[in-house]
Structures are given as structure tokens and as C-alpha cells.
Design a protein around this motif. Structure first.
Motif, short mmCIF file in Angstrom:
data_model
loop_
_atom_site.label_atom_id
_atom_site.label_comp_id
_atom_site.label_asym_id
_atom_site.label_seq_id
_atom_site.Cartn_x
_atom_site.Cartn_y
_atom_site.Cartn_z
N ALA A 181 0.83 -1.21 0.00
CA ALA A 181 0.00 0.00 0.00
C ALA A 181 0.86 1.26 0.00
O ALA A 181 0.56 2.24 -0.70
CB ALA A 181 -0.93 0.00 1.21
N LEU A 182 1.93 1.25 0.79
CA LEU A 182 2.76 2.44 0.93
C LEU A 182 3.44 2.80 -0.38
O LEU A 182 3.54 3.98 -0.73
CB LEU A 182 3.81 2.20 2.02
CG LEU A 182 4.69 3.40 2.38
CD1 LEU A 182 3.83 4.55 2.90
CD2 LEU A 182 5.73 2.99 3.42
N ARG A 183 3.88 1.80 -1.13
CA ARG A 183 4.55 2.05 -2.41
C ARG A 183 3.60 2.77 -3.37
O ARG A 183 3.98 3.75 -4.02
CB ARG A 183 5.02 0.73 -3.02
CG ARG A 183 5.79 0.87 -4.32
CD ARG A 183 6.15 -0.49 -4.87
NE ARG A 183 7.09 -1.21 -4.02
CZ ARG A 183 6.76 -2.21 -3.21
NH1 ARG A 183 5.49 -2.64 -3.15
NH2 ARG A 183 7.67 -2.81 -2.48
N LEU A 184 2.37 2.29 -3.47
CA LEU A 184 1.39 2.90 -4.37
C LEU A 184 1.00 4.28 -3.89
O LEU A 184 0.97 5.25 -4.67
CB LEU A 184 0.16 1.99 -4.45
CG LEU A 184 -1.02 2.49 -5.28
CD1 LEU A 184 -0.61 2.77 -6.72
CD2 LEU A 184 -2.16 1.47 -5.24
N PHE A 185 0.71 4.42 -2.60
CA PHE A 185 0.31 5.71 -2.04
C PHE A 185 1.40 6.76 -2.22
O PHE A 185 1.14 7.88 -2.65
CB PHE A 185 -0.03 5.54 -0.56
CG PHE A 185 0.04 6.83 0.22
CD1 PHE A 185 -0.96 7.79 0.09
CD2 PHE A 185 1.12 7.08 1.06
CE1 PHE A 185 -0.88 8.98 0.80
CE2 PHE A 185 1.19 8.27 1.77
CZ PHE A 185 0.19 9.22 1.64
N ALA A 186 2.64 6.41 -1.86
CA ALA A 186 3.72 7.40 -1.85
C ALA A 186 3.99 7.96 -3.24
O ALA A 186 4.20 9.17 -3.40
CB ALA A 186 4.99 6.77 -1.28
N THR A 187 3.98 7.10 -4.26
CA THR A 187 4.25 7.59 -5.61
C THR A 187 3.12 8.47 -6.13
O THR A 187 3.37 9.49 -6.79
CB THR A 187 4.47 6.42 -6.58
OG1 THR A 187 3.40 5.48 -6.45
CG2 THR A 187 5.78 5.72 -6.30
N MET A 188 1.87 8.10 -5.83
CA MET A 188 0.75 8.92 -6.28
C MET A 188 0.69 10.25 -5.53
O MET A 188 0.40 11.29 -6.10
CB MET A 188 -0.57 8.16 -6.10
CG MET A 188 -0.73 6.96 -7.02
SD MET A 188 -0.63 7.41 -8.79
CE MET A 188 1.07 6.97 -9.17
N PHE A 189 0.99 10.20 -4.24
CA PHE A 189 1.00 11.41 -3.43
C PHE A 189 2.09 12.37 -3.91
O PHE A 189 1.84 13.56 -4.12
CB PHE A 189 1.22 11.03 -1.96
CG PHE A 189 1.22 12.20 -1.01
CD1 PHE A 189 0.04 12.60 -0.41
CD2 PHE A 189 2.39 12.88 -0.70
CE1 PHE A 189 0.03 13.67 0.48
CE2 PHE A 189 2.39 13.94 0.17
CZ PHE A 189 1.21 14.34 0.77
#
Length: 260
Positions: A181-189
Motif C-alpha cells: 500500500a505504501l509504495r502505491l500511495f507514496a508515488t501517487m502522493f
């Protein structure tokens, strides 16, 4: 957000959107609406590309088969194994399109907000993946057999297991959904924040900077860089949908793999 008489200062507060409307005390905001819209889009795409399937596909059917074949052959079969992969293809196909659509909201005019930049959304999706691969592993090996499969490295024996078993349990059972989840969230953020920075900075430099001779060229440059970042972000949006789906398939494959 902007400071008084100063340049805009986008940050985490830029992602706190006001509610669009309220239902029974439940505040519904834009990302939640986009999430529902993405479900409709994914279903409509899958239905439209398959409802009139022909031996010689038309353009729409070809597009659907291209995406489906990519997920089935390059992700599911290669990472899960030829004997078991087909039962997981529907989920992998759906999750790839779902993440892709929600990511690309970030570059669609008017919307311009990637849903996966809200941490709760990728967490919920990662927990579904976590549930699927753990249930699959337990179904294949049994509960205690699965725990052994995930926590005892092949060939490891003796006192070293005292250190390895807790680490493997933490890594394979506990941490995986959060890193996914963190990988996807961080790049989109981060991508959305960069686009905000360049676009708001360009508007401020052109319209609000005291020295127009400097502000206008700098604002135009900032706008051009923002466009470049948007194209780079589009590539990252696709890659993150691919990586999320690929890791899901890898986790399922490792969970149901035979003992070595």
C-alpha cells in the motif's frame, strides 16, 4: 494552501478535500465518488470488450484481449504457475484496471486527483490481496503447514531459526500489505504534489510576482516543467498499477508454491 502575500505552499493539506455532499451524516468527498466511478468504468470496459466476442476481434475486443492477455500470460502464469494461475486472473485483471483508472484520474482535466493518493484506499486494496494470498496458501498447505512454509526458509536448521522465524513471519505475513500500500500511495502522493507545485507556482509567478520581467518567464518555465512532470507521472501511474498487480501475483505464487 498559500501563505499571505507569498507563493502557494502545496502540502498534505492540499489532499484534504471538503465533502461534496452528506448522506445520513456520512460525508462523501470527491475521491470516494471517483472510486465508485472507477468501478463503473472497469465494469463497462470489461463488458463492452467481451459481450460480442468474435473469432476476428474488432478494435474494442482487441483492446480488451490485449490487456487480458498481458495480465494472464505475463503476470499470472509467469508468477503463479501454469497449474493454478487461471483462477486468479479475474482478480488480477480487475485490480490492474482498478488501480490504473484511479491513478490516471490525476492527469484528467477537471478531476486531476489520483484516488490512490488517499492512504486508506491502497491500504484497503492491499488488505484484500493479503487475504487472498493467505487464504490460498492455507488452502494449499493447511494452517500450520502454511505458517511453516512462510516462516522457515528452505534448508535452515538449528538455533538460527530462533532469529529467522520471527523475521520471516514479520516480513511475509505482517509487513507485506503495508509495503504494498505504501509504495502505491507514496508515488501517487508525490506525483500529485509535484504537479501542484509547478502549476500553482506558475500561476503565482505570472500573476502575483512583483517583478513581471522575471516572474512571467519563470512562470512559463514552471508551467512547461509541470507538463513534463505530468507525462512522467503518467508513466509512473501505469508502472505502479503493473507493480501492484505483479507483486500480488508473486505473493500468491509464493503462498501456494510446493515445499522445496
Amino acid at each position: 494552501m498559500a501563505a499571505a502575500d507569498g507563493p502557494p505552499q502545496p502540502g498534505p493539506g492540499s489532499f484534504l478535500l471538503p465533502p461534496t455532499f452528506t448522506i445520513g451524516g456520512w460525508e462523501v468527498n470527491k475521491p470516494e465518488l471517483f472510486l465508485v466511478l472507477s468501478l463503473v468504468i472497469v465494469f463497462a470496459f470489461a463488458y463492452a470488450t467481451s459481450r460480442k466476442a468474435q473469432v476476428v476481434p474488432g478494435r474494442l475486443q482487441f483492446a480488451g484481449e490485449l490487456v487480458y492477455g498481458f495480465i494472464r500470460n505475463s503476470i499470472a502464469r509467469d508468477n503463479i504457475g501454469s497449474a493454478d494461475y487461471m483462477k486468479y486472473v479475474p482478480y488480477l485483471f480487475t485490480v490492474f484496471l482498478f488501480v490504473l483508472v484511479n491513478n490516471f484520474y490525476g492527469v484528467i482535466p477537471v478531476i486531476q486527483f489520483p484516488s490512490m493518493s488517499k492512504f486508506g484506499f491502497p491500504v484497503a486494496l492491499a488488505l484484500v490481496t493479503w487475504l487472498i494470498y493467505n487464504v490460498a496458501g492455507i488452502g494449499r498447505h493447511g494452517f500450520f503447514g502454511y505458517l511453516k512454509h512462510q516462516t522457515v526458509p528452505a534448508g535452515a536448521k538449528g538455533p538460527i531459526l530462533i532469529a529467522l522465524v520471527p523475521l520471516e513471519f514479520l516480513s511475509n505475513i505482517i509487513v507485506r500489505p503495508f509495503t504494498l500500500a505504501l509504495r502505491l500511495f507514496a508515488t501517487m502522493f508525490a506525483g500529485h504534489l509535484l504537479i501542484l507545485l509547478f502549476s500553482l507556482g506558475a500561476a503565482y509567478l505570472v500573476t502575483g510576482y512583483a517583478n513581471a520581467a522575471i516572474g512571467i518567464p519563470a512562470g512559463v518555465l514552471s508551467f512547461v516543467l509541470g507538463i513534463g512532470v505530468s507525462f512522467l507521472d503518467m508513466l509512473i501511474m501505469f508502472l505502479q498499477a503493473y507493480v501492484f498487480t505483479l507483486l500480488t501475483a508473486m505473493y500468491i505464487g509464493s503462498a501456494i508454491a510446493d515445499e522445496h
